[in-house]
Motif scaffolding. Structure first.
Motif, PDB file in Angstrom:
ATOM      1  N   ALA A 119       2.166 -23.481  45.541  1.00 36.77           N
ATOM      2  CA  ALA A 119       2.062 -22.028  45.373  1.00 36.77           C
ATOM      3  C   ALA A 119       0.770 -21.432  45.910  1.00 36.77           C
ATOM      4  O   ALA A 119       0.732 -20.275  46.306  1.00 36.77           O
ATOM      5  CB  ALA A 119       2.203 -21.673  43.892  1.00 36.77           C
ATOM      6  N   GLU A 122       1.497 -29.747  40.185  1.00 39.96           N
ATOM      7  CA  GLU A 122       2.730 -29.158  39.656  1.00 39.96           C
ATOM      8  C   GLU A 122       3.844 -29.167  40.699  1.00 39.96           C
ATOM      9  O   GLU A 122       5.025 -29.262  40.367  1.00 39.96           O
ATOM     10  CB  GLU A 122       2.465 -27.719  39.185  1.00 39.96           C
ATOM     11  CG  GLU A 122       3.610 -27.186  38.325  1.00 39.96           C
ATOM     12  CD  GLU A 122       3.598 -25.669  38.201  1.00 39.96           C
ATOM     13  OE1 GLU A 122       2.501 -25.080  38.177  1.00 39.96           O
ATOM     14  OE2 GLU A 122       4.700 -25.088  38.144  1.00 39.96           O
ATOM     15  N   PRO A 160       4.535 -19.187  41.637  1.00 43.13           N
ATOM     16  CA  PRO A 160       5.188 -19.990  40.616  1.00 43.13           C
ATOM     17  C   PRO A 160       4.173 -20.826  39.842  1.00 43.13           C
ATOM     18  O   PRO A 160       3.222 -21.340  40.430  1.00 43.13           O
ATOM     19  CB  PRO A 160       6.110 -20.929  41.407  1.00 43.13           C
ATOM     20  CG  PRO A 160       5.927 -20.611  42.839  1.00 43.13           C
ATOM     21  CD  PRO A 160       4.790 -19.683  42.997  1.00 43.13           C
ATOM     22  N   LYS A 161       4.359 -20.903  38.560  1.00 43.57           N
ATOM     23  CA  LYS A 161       3.457 -21.699  37.730  1.00 43.57           C
ATOM     24  C   LYS A 161       4.240 -22.173  36.514  1.00 43.57           C
ATOM     25  O   LYS A 161       4.837 -21.354  35.814  1.00 43.57           O
ATOM     26  CB  LYS A 161       2.280 -20.811  37.304  1.00 43.57           C
ATOM     27  CG  LYS A 161       1.128 -21.552  36.629  1.00 43.57           C
ATOM     28  CD  LYS A 161      -0.030 -20.573  36.448  1.00 43.57           C
ATOM     29  CE  LYS A 161      -1.147 -21.140  35.647  1.00 43.57           C
ATOM     30  NZ  LYS A 161      -2.223 -20.159  35.448  1.00 43.57           N
ATOM     31  N   ASN A 162       4.230 -23.439  36.290  1.00 45.94           N
ATOM     32  CA  ASN A 162       4.923 -24.042  35.150  1.00 45.94           C
ATOM     33  C   ASN A 162       6.357 -23.534  34.991  1.00 45.94           C
ATOM     34  O   ASN A 162       6.788 -23.194  33.893  1.00 45.94           O
ATOM     35  CB  ASN A 162       4.169 -23.791  33.847  1.00 45.94           C
ATOM     36  CG  ASN A 162       2.732 -24.265  33.932  1.00 45.94           C
ATOM     37  OD1 ASN A 162       2.451 -25.246  34.615  1.00 45.94           O
ATOM     38  ND2 ASN A 162       1.832 -23.549  33.283  1.00 45.94           N
ATOM     39  N   GLY A 163       7.062 -23.439  36.096  1.00 44.20           N
ATOM     40  CA  GLY A 163       8.453 -23.034  36.019  1.00 44.20           C
ATOM     41  C   GLY A 163       8.682 -21.548  35.808  1.00 44.20           C
ATOM     42  O   GLY A 163       9.814 -21.097  35.712  1.00 44.20           O
TER      43      GLY A 163
END
Ligand code: FAD
Ligand code: SF4
Ligand code: SF4
Ligand code: SF4
Lengths: 298, 186, 660
Positions: free
Chosen positions: A187, A218, C464-467
């Motif tokens: 991201a 992630e 996006p971060k942690n879903g």
């Protein structure tokens, strides 16, 4: 691609980013891209010069452009985005005749700066192209899931760098896909790592680099690819500092894109400086060796 | 914050100077905050980027030139890329930093010391000599133990040279610095 | 000739910096001038009366008024001289306000210039000839292009007023954006419930003929007598037979066709009826998804259709209509979401446009009104709205405010809470624009009653971060950076002109602005007219506007059409080009140059080619007169002699005397 390129390594590439220089030279040699070092090159001035005075900064950069042009070269490449920005900024500011005059006074010689300046990544993508690169690859990067981190200067300022979508650059992703790897949906491709503030304001750099590292983890990547020596230093050399600051352990190796390309081109690891990292690069090699063994290459 | 007297405290000449030096029309800024929104260094700033823009708009010379943010900007260009009014915010901050230096304001001595040490290194060797740079910075800032953990790691892999490599171009670089310090080209 | 000159003070507007008495005194000496006076307000009732009396008493047959711009009062004074029995073209106006008193301060120089301008007017007037307008019959049928709420309103009002009305709509159903909305601000009433009956009225009105799935191929002619070609696009269904039963769609195996009515949220069948209330309720085939067209197999619809309406061989068809006036109501389109890479537009499925969100909220939408994240169908617990996306943004060449997004964003925040009461809502905004009746109260309700968190600042990026999605913005009121986690991000994407607007404008010969919105004739006084007589605007095609304003403009356009049609015959302006057939060599350069298509080719009696002006089409722009190298074409009331008289005087006078 036959015409020789003037090559400006930049200071970091002689020391803390030696492996970037090594792998760039090795890849270019294999790919038939001739690099001629800018004779007697000196520092581009980087951020500190720019932060001090625009004319001083331009003079320091311009000296190198003039040195390159003296050899008759019409194309210059540097691996370092920060150097490239310094060179291009000098070129663009010197379009103003008044400013150019000031630079020439400092420089003590005419500032002829019309040489075309690009990053090594850009040269490889534009002059060779993905297909040719993939063709020269003898070993696939299968098994690697690469998070490509472009850093802030590769695409910005948009007008000056004119390279890729500034919000979602994909050059490296496309390269690794072509070489058989997977591109992780990472991201923070163009977020800043804290750059040179690592020395005077360490906590900022640890926070920002930590964030980038976390996002790369992630994304499920097993290797983080970079194209900037400062980014690499912050993410690799400062890894223990980051871990201490965030409390998160991470063993994610941070490789220059040229090191990964070199592996695909079949170059030996020593030629690519894979032993020069703070965070071990062994996991990357292990994955690839398994792939190559099963596909009977390498 | 004391009452801001709108006519007396507004230094129009300062506002005009920032616009002229940076080549940016600061009246375009409508305070949307997009520069602040994306700035990676914002958490370390004393004034957010958009607030610095506002201080310039309202001609608050001293407040603008003494703020720390000018020195903490990483130059990443995110602010400029996002500004809906196409202001080169990073360049404006840099312009203010130049003006602050001339005015003798230096709220973030470590950043300035690092910059100076860097340039000194370039001055002396033509290229950056990383070890020399670090030592010089440490001496100037008194932060002797900063990053001490990194040196052995660099040394181990042969990345920290103990002596500077000399390049013949050094003389020409030194000449550039000499002329600059003598006030040429300004 | 007996000329009278009236020099107006316009209060102090002119007299403040021009010595009007001196101008009048000088004018007294001009050739053929028998009377020259100054007057405080020439346009006032006593001012006009004085002009009439002077004409009658002094036997004037030409009048010059030196006052303001002709745009302001030329028509006024022409009527004045007409009332005294003169031809209205025996009048000239010298603009000594906008061209003199308002732009110069030096009274001496101003007086000098004003005197010259009056002299020029006198010189021209000496060559003026009475002109008379011709009249022609009006075809009292009206064409409405675009059937959103504005077009529907215009069509219904025209039809109710007894006019035969042709409606051309590009998509397969009328209703426009309003048909896609869930509820509407500030009342939060169901959109299609209020629009639906109007759509039905449109379909059933005796006076209305509807062409859906159709576009304008060409428009020619002029006010009162337009000829229009309408392209009816192939739907591969014979609409005369189709009953809208929907059996075909039920059975169609190609279920992945893009669902344009639902703004591409969800998919539809290759043959479909866009939504239950569609008007006309007819099926059409999307050839790019239909297996018959793609793979030359299937044909299931043809087998199941009880009335044998499927016709794979159908072709586009062009039909012609004649009308006397046109109402353009083509609305707007949102900018492409992919332009907003910093927000992941087009990349992250849970980043949607405001219009997609309306469909996600709507009970007739693809999720049946259950709010679900497009990525995985979960119910969102945090929705972030971003305003001014592509509006007020010069870096995208979009300096305009889209006008309605502040309001619909508040509405959507409210609706979010009524769908998922425990869902957080955050709105990033720069300013809130809510000037309508009950509008600001509505915004307050969103904040106070529905607990919407309004954050004053723009958003830099969404990632996006942690879903989930992290939204990084600023709170400028606090001077901080903000980050908030979202399940769904709704972009209030800016409104641009409807796709194809520029092409349509070229066909209709109307102007458009930098954003493609059609230009009104005057921003204040002629908001519904265009610069082409007989073509009117309604709704968001002129600039973003909400439903009440669009409806009002639809009615206004209908009113304009009815006023136009209240006359049996129309007068054409005699200030048109005229070809001197003796001089014309038939090169037809003028024909190719005329932007209005007002010149036609004719055969003279000796068989030679000549140009001829269609007087009712000519707008008097004069482009042809400068194109003609043989000086065969001249603009009436601006003939070469008239213009040369002005120039001759000026040049001679400047050679003889110039101001000290
Ligand atoms: C997300 C969202 C929510 C909104 N919510 C509200 C609300 O709650 N309350 C409110 O008052 N307003 C609301 N609005 C504004 C509202 O949508 C507009 O005011 C209204 O749609 C304008 O109507 P229109 O008829 O001018 O244009 P449109 O609705 O755009 O209709 C134009 C019609 O013309 C057709 N067309 C276009 N080009 C051509 C062509 N070349 N030939 C033939 N036909 C053509 C189109 O297919 C369409 O049917 C909202 C807008 C958006 C984007
Ligand atoms: S250039 Fe400086 S101010 Fe702008 S976003 Fe980067 S760090 Fe912040
Ligand atoms: S992004 Fe631009 S307009 Fe917005 S506050 Fe910053 S400088 Fe001002
Ligand atoms: S209406 Fe509101 S959200 Fe839309 S562009 Fe204007 S200010 Fe921005």
């Amino acid at each position: 691609m036959s015409a020789a390129l003037a090559y400006y390594p930049g200071c970091s590439q002689t020391a803390s980013a030696r492996e970037y220089d090594l792998s760039t030279r090795a890849c270019c040699q294999t790919l038939g891209v001739e690099l001629n070092d800018v004779p007697d090159w000196t520092c581009c001035g980087s951020t500190p010069a720019h932060a001090t005075d625009h004319a001083l900064a331009a003079a320091l950069a311009a000296r190198n452009l003039a040195q390159a042009m003296d050899t008759g070269a019409s194309n210059l490449a540097t691996p370092c985005p920060s150097c490239l920005l310094a060179l291009r900024t000098a070129q663009s500011r010197c379009e103003n005749e008044g400013f150019k005059g000031r630079v020439e006074v400092l420089l003590g010689r005419p500032a002829t700066l019309s040489i075309r300046t690009r990053s090594i990544l850009q040269v490889l993508m534009e002059d060779l192209g993905l297909e040719a690169l993939a063709e020269k690859a003898v070993r696939p990067l299968k098994g690697l899931r690469v998070a490509s981190y472009y850093g802030c200067l590769m695409t910005r300022p948009v007008g000056l760098m004119a390279f890729e979508d500034p919000d979602n650059p994909t050059a490296m992703d496309r390269l690794f896909l072509a070489l058989g790897a997977e591109a992780a949906p990472f991201a923070l491709k163009t977020e800043c790592c804290g750059a040179a503030l690592g020395v005077p304001r360490k906590e900022a750099v640890l926070e920002l680099s930590g964030r980038i590292l976390a996002a790369a983890e992630e994304s499920g990547a097993n290797v983080l690819a970079v194209a900037c020596p400062l980014c690499q230093m912050n993410l690799d050399l400062r890894r223990e500092q980051i871990e201490g600051y965030t409390g998160q352990r991470s063993t994610l190796p941070v490789l220059y894109f040229t090191q990964l390309l070199g592996l695909a081109l079949g170059l030996p690891e020593e030629a690519l400086g894979l032993g020069l990292h703070n965070v071990g690069t062994r996991p990357v090699l292990d994955i690839l060796r398994r792939t190559w063994a099963s596909e009977d290459v390498g | 914050m004391p009452v801001m007297e709108l006519s007396a405290s507004q230094d129009r000449a300062f506002f005009e100077a920032v616009c002229a030096k940076s080549g940016q029309d600061l009246l375009r800024c409508y305070q949307c905050g997009n520069c602040t929104a994306g700035c990676p260094m914002q958490p370390y700033y004393d004034l957010a980027a958009h607030q610095v823009m506002r201080l310039v708009q309202t001609g608050q010379r001293k407040a603008a030139l003494t703020c720390s943010s000018l020195w903490l900007c990483a130059g990443c260009g995110q602010c400029s890329a996002r500004c809906p009014n196409q202001l080169d915010v990073a360049l404006i901050l840099e312009t203010l930093r130049h003006m602050a230096r001339r005015a003798g304001y230096n709220p973030q001595p470590r950043v300035a010391q690092f910059s100076r040490a860097f340039l000194k290194s370039v001055h002396s060797h033509g290229r950056v000599f990383e070890l020399g740079l670090l030592l010089r910075y440490k001496l100037a800032s008194g932060r002797l133990l900063d990053d001490a953990d990194l040196a052995p790691r660099l040394l181990k892999v042969g990345k920290l040279h103990l002596t500077p490599t000399s390049t013949p171009g050094q003389a020409e670089v030194a000449a550039i610095f000499r002329r600059y310090e003598q006030g040429a080209g300004s | 000739m007996r000329i009278g000159v009236f020099v107006c003070h316009c209060g102090t507007n002119i007299a403040g910096t021009v010595d009007c008495a001196a101008v009048a005194a000088a004018a007294q000496q001009f050739p053929e001038v028998v009377l020259a006076v100054d007057t405080p307000y020439a346009c006032s009732e006593p001012g006009q009366r004085a002009i009439i009396e002077a004409i009658e008493q002094k036997g004037l047959n030409g009048v010059v008024v030196a006052s303001c711009t002709p745009r302001m009062h030329e028509a006024t004074f022409r009527r004045t001289v007409e009332r005294a029995g003169l031809n209205r073209y025996m009048f000239e106006m010298a603009n000594i306000r906008e061209h003199v008193s308002w732009v110069g301060r030096d009274k001496k120089l101003n007086t000098f210039k004003a005197t010259d301008l009056v002299r020029i007017a006198v010189e021209k007037l000496r060559y003026n000839r009475p002109l008379t307008a011709k009249s022609f019959a009006v075809n009292k049928r009206v064409l409405v292009i675009g059937a959103g709420v504005a077009g529907i309103q215009a069509a219904l009002d025209c039809a109710d007023g007894g006019l035969e009305t042709i409606v051309v709509e590009r998509t397969s159903t009328v209703g426009g954006k309003m048909a896609k909305l869930d509820k509407t601000f500030p009342t939060v009433d169901c959109s299609v419930c209020v629009l639906g009956p109007k759509m039905v009225d449109l379909a059933q009105h005796r006076k209305i003929k509807l062409y859906a799935m159709s576009e304008i191929a060409d428009l020619s002619g002029y006010v009162g007598n337009f000829e229009v070609s309408i392209r009816r696009k192939a739907t591969y269904v014979d609409w005369n037979k189709c009953t809208g039963c929907g059996l075909c769609a039920d059975k169609c195996p190609s279920r992945k066709a893009p669902d344009h009515f639902n703004e591409l949220v969800g998919r539809t069948t290759a043959i479909s009826i866009p939504f239950p209330q569609a008007i006309p309720k007819k099926a059409s085939i999307d050839a790019s998804s239909c297996l018959h067209f793609l793979k030359d197999r299937c044909g299931v619809c043809a087998k199941v259709c009880p009335v044998e309406a499927i016709d794979f061989e159908q072709q586009d068809e062009v039909v012609k209509e004649s009308v006397g006036a046109v109402v353009v109501a083509t609305g707007f389109d949102l900018l492409d979401i992919r332009r907003f890479g910093q927000y992941g537009g087009g990349r992250f499925p849970d980043v949607v446009t405001s219009l997609q969100y309306e469909r996600m909220l709507s009970a007739s939408g693809p999720t049946g009104g259950h709010l679900k994240c497009p990525s995985d169908g979960r119910e969102p617990k945090s929705v972030v709205f971003i305003s001014c996306v592509g509006s007020r943004d010069r870096s995208m060449d979009r300096a305009i405010c889209s006008g309605f997004c502040c309001m619909y964003t508040a509405k959507q925040a409210i609706l979010t809470k009524s769908h998922v009461p425990d869902c957080e809502t955050h709105v990033f905004y720069m300013d809130i624009r809510a000037p309508g009746k009950g509008y600001d109260e509505f915004i307050r309700r969103a904040q106070e009653e529905y607990r919407t968190n309004y954050v004053r600042g723009r958003v830099s990026s969404v990632y996006p971060k942690n879903g989930r999605l992290a939204v990084r913005g600023a709170d400028t009121l606090l001077g901080t950076q903000t980050e908030v986690m979202a399940d769904l991000v709704v972009l209030a994407v800016g409104a641009g002109a409807a796709e194809g607007s520029r092409d349509l404008a070229e066909k209709l010969r109307i102007s458009y602005d930098a954003y493609g919105f059609f230009m009104e004739s005057h921003p204040k006084l002629k908001p519904v007219e265009t610069n082409t007589a007989g073509v009117f605007l309604a709704g968001a095609c002129q600039g973003p506007k909400d439903i009440p304003a669009s409806v009002a403009m639809g009615s206004a356009a209908a009113g304009k059409v009815m006023a136009l049609f209240s006359k049996e015959r129309l007068e054409s302006d005699p200030q048109v080009a005229q070809v001197n057939a003796v001089r014309c060599v038939g090169c037809l350069k003028c024909l190719r140059t005329c932007p209005f298509g007002a010149i036609q080719e004719v055969q003279a009696r000796d068989g030679s080619t000549k140009a001829q002006v269609i007087e009712s089409v000519c707008q008097g722009c004069g482009v042809c007169t400068v194109t003609c190298t043989d000086r065969a074409i001249e603009l009436q009331h601006f003939t070469d002699n008239q213009l040369l008289a002005e120039v001759n005087y000026l040049c001679r006078s400047w050679m003889e005397k110039s101001p000290a």
